[in-house]
Design a protein around this motif. Structure first.
Motif, mmCIF file in Angstrom:
data_model
loop_
_atom_site.group_PDB
_atom_site.id
_atom_site.type_symbol
_atom_site.label_atom_id
_atom_site.label_comp_id
_atom_site.label_asym_id
_atom_site.label_seq_id
_atom_site.Cartn_x
_atom_site.Cartn_y
_atom_site.Cartn_z
ATOM 1 N N VAL A 139 45.484 42.482 28.047
ATOM 2 C CA VAL A 139 45.972 43.655 27.324
ATOM 3 C C VAL A 139 46.551 43.225 25.977
ATOM 4 N N THR A 140 47.253 42.103 25.955
ATOM 5 C CA THR A 140 47.792 41.575 24.696
ATOM 6 C C THR A 140 46.667 41.297 23.705
ATOM 7 N N ARG A 141 45.597 40.665 24.172
ATOM 8 C CA ARG A 141 44.459 40.389 23.291
ATOM 9 C C ARG A 141 43.817 41.682 22.779
ATOM 10 N N LEU A 142 43.718 42.687 23.644
ATOM 11 C CA LEU A 142 43.178 43.986 23.227
ATOM 12 C C LEU A 142 44.041 44.615 22.138
ATOM 13 N N LEU A 143 45.348 44.566 22.327
ATOM 14 C CA LEU A 143 46.256 45.155 21.343
ATOM 15 C C LEU A 143 46.188 44.418 20.010
ATOM 16 N N LEU A 144 46.092 43.102 20.068
ATOM 17 C CA LEU A 144 45.961 42.325 18.834
ATOM 18 C C LEU A 144 44.656 42.658 18.115
ATOM 19 N N ASN A 168 41.512 47.581 13.504
ATOM 20 C CA ASN A 168 41.611 49.048 13.584
ATOM 21 C C ASN A 168 40.631 49.594 14.620
ATOM 22 N N ASP A 169 40.682 48.994 15.791
ATOM 23 C CA ASP A 169 39.723 49.265 16.857
ATOM 24 C C ASP A 169 40.310 50.220 17.905
ATOM 25 N N VAL A 170 39.892 51.473 17.831
ATOM 26 C CA VAL A 170 40.378 52.486 18.764
ATOM 27 C C VAL A 170 39.938 52.168 20.191
ATOM 28 N N GLU A 171 38.743 51.621 20.350
ATOM 29 C CA GLU A 171 38.250 51.293 21.697
ATOM 30 C C GLU A 171 39.142 50.276 22.395
ATOM 31 N N SER A 172 39.641 49.295 21.654
ATOM 32 C CA SER A 172 40.558 48.311 22.247
ATOM 33 C C SER A 172 41.863 48.978 22.668
ATOM 34 N N LEU A 173 42.351 49.903 21.838
ATOM 35 C CA LEU A 173 43.557 50.654 22.223
ATOM 36 C C LEU A 173 43.301 51.466 23.486
ATOM 37 N N ASP A 174 42.146 52.122 23.532
ATOM 38 C CA ASP A 174 41.789 52.936 24.702
ATOM 39 C C ASP A 174 41.739 52.080 25.965
ATOM 40 N N GLN A 175 41.128 50.919 25.858
ATOM 41 C CA GLN A 175 40.999 50.045 27.017
ATOM 42 C C GLN A 175 42.365 49.528 27.465
ATOM 43 N N ALA A 176 43.214 49.151 26.519
ATOM 44 C CA ALA A 176 44.564 48.690 26.859
ATOM 45 C C ALA A 176 45.338 49.807 27.553
ATOM 46 N N GLU A 177 45.226 51.016 27.023
ATOM 47 C CA GLU A 177 45.921 52.156 27.624
ATOM 48 C C GLU A 177 45.418 52.423 29.046
ATOM 49 N N THR A 178 44.109 52.395 29.229
ATOM 50 C CA THR A 178 43.538 52.649 30.556
ATOM 51 C C THR A 178 44.027 51.615 31.570
ATOM 52 N N LEU A 179 43.995 50.343 31.192
ATOM 53 C CA LEU A 179 44.434 49.289 32.112
ATOM 54 C C LEU A 179 45.904 49.451 32.473
ATOM 55 N N LEU A 180 46.748 49.644 31.462
ATOM 56 C CA LEU A 180 48.181 49.797 31.734
ATOM 57 C C LEU A 180 48.452 51.061 32.542
ATOM 58 N N ASN A 181 47.725 52.123 32.251
ATOM 59 C CA ASN A 181 47.922 53.371 32.986
ATOM 60 C C ASN A 181 47.540 53.212 34.456
ATOM 61 N N ASP A 182 46.467 52.473 34.728
ATOM 62 C CA ASP A 182 46.057 52.236 36.118
ATOM 63 C C ASP A 182 47.128 51.456 36.888
ATOM 64 N N ILE A 183 47.668 50.427 36.255
ATOM 65 C CA ILE A 183 48.705 49.631 36.922
ATOM 66 C C ILE A 183 49.975 50.466 37.081
ATOM 67 N N ALA A 184 50.322 51.235 36.058
ATOM 68 C CA ALA A 184 51.511 52.087 36.125
ATOM 69 C C ALA A 184 51.384 53.096 37.264
ATOM 70 N N SER A 185 50.197 53.655 37.440
ATOM 71 C CA SER A 185 49.981 54.610 38.528
ATOM 72 C C SER A 185 50.214 53.954 39.878
ATOM 73 N N ALA A 186 49.751 52.725 40.022
ATOM 74 C CA ALA A 186 49.971 52.001 41.276
ATOM 75 C C ALA A 186 51.461 51.763 41.504
ATOM 76 N N TRP A 187 52.184 51.398 40.444
ATOM 77 C CA TRP A 187 53.637 51.189 40.554
ATOM 78 C C TRP A 187 54.337 52.482 40.966
ATOM 79 N N ARG A 188 53.909 53.598 40.377
ATOM 80 C CA ARG A 188 54.530 54.883 40.737
ATOM 81 C C ARG A 188 54.244 55.222 42.198
ATOM 82 N N ASP A 189 53.021 54.956 42.662
ATOM 83 C CA ASP A 189 52.673 55.223 44.061
ATOM 84 C C ASP A 189 53.519 54.381 44.999
ATOM 85 N N ILE A 190 53.742 53.133 44.646
ATOM 86 C CA ILE A 190 54.583 52.249 45.470
ATOM 87 C C ILE A 190 55.986 52.824 45.551
ATOM 88 N N GLY A 191 56.508 53.277 44.429
ATOM 89 C CA GLY A 191 57.837 53.880 44.401
ATOM 90 C C GLY A 191 57.921 55.104 45.269
#
Length: 139
Positions: free
Chosen positions: A99-104, A110-133
């Protein structure tokens, strides 16, 4: 002129109020909730960076991507416990580094696709964390 000063004062007041709310939330949060807050902050920064990127505002895009990078590297990645987390911690570390490499790349090119991919990955992990909670809260 006084209307502009009033608006600026209101903006500072609202910002201070929001900061107190965040600090209060942090002080009362469980370790699990703190991780969720980190995800929320990183995702919000990525969304804001996308807006600045689309508007051509390079300086603000860079600031918000830097904020997301800081949260990922100094929050999420730093919070991993390799000893207790084992293979899961190793995989998450690899994912956060990706994700760090994508953000860099998003910032540099100025790559929107890299931002989109970073967001998708973090959102997937965040969803799992919320489910655990949610599961822990239900017992």
């Amino acid at each position: 002129m006084s209307a502009m000063r009033g608006a600026a004062a209101y903006g500072r007041g609202a910002s201070a109020y929001a900061k107190v709310g965040v600090e209060s939330g942090v002080m009362s949060a469980s370790p699990h909730q703190l991780i969720v807050m980190l995800f929320d902050g990183a995702l919000a920064a990525i969304r804001t960076a996308r807006i600045h990127l689309q508007d051509g505002n390079s300086a603000e895009k860079g600031k918000t991507i830097s904020k997301a990078l800081d949260i990922v590297n100094n929050g999420l990645l730093a919070a991993l416990d390799g000893e207790r987390g084992g293979e899961i911690a190793e995989r998450l570390a690899s994912l956060y580094e990706y994700v760090t490499r994508l953000l860099l790349a998003a910032n540099l090119h100025n790559d929107v696709e890299s931002l989109d991919q970073a967001e998708t990955l973090l959102n997937d992990i965040a969803s799992a964390w919320r489910d655990i909670g949610d599961q822990v809260a239900r017992g």
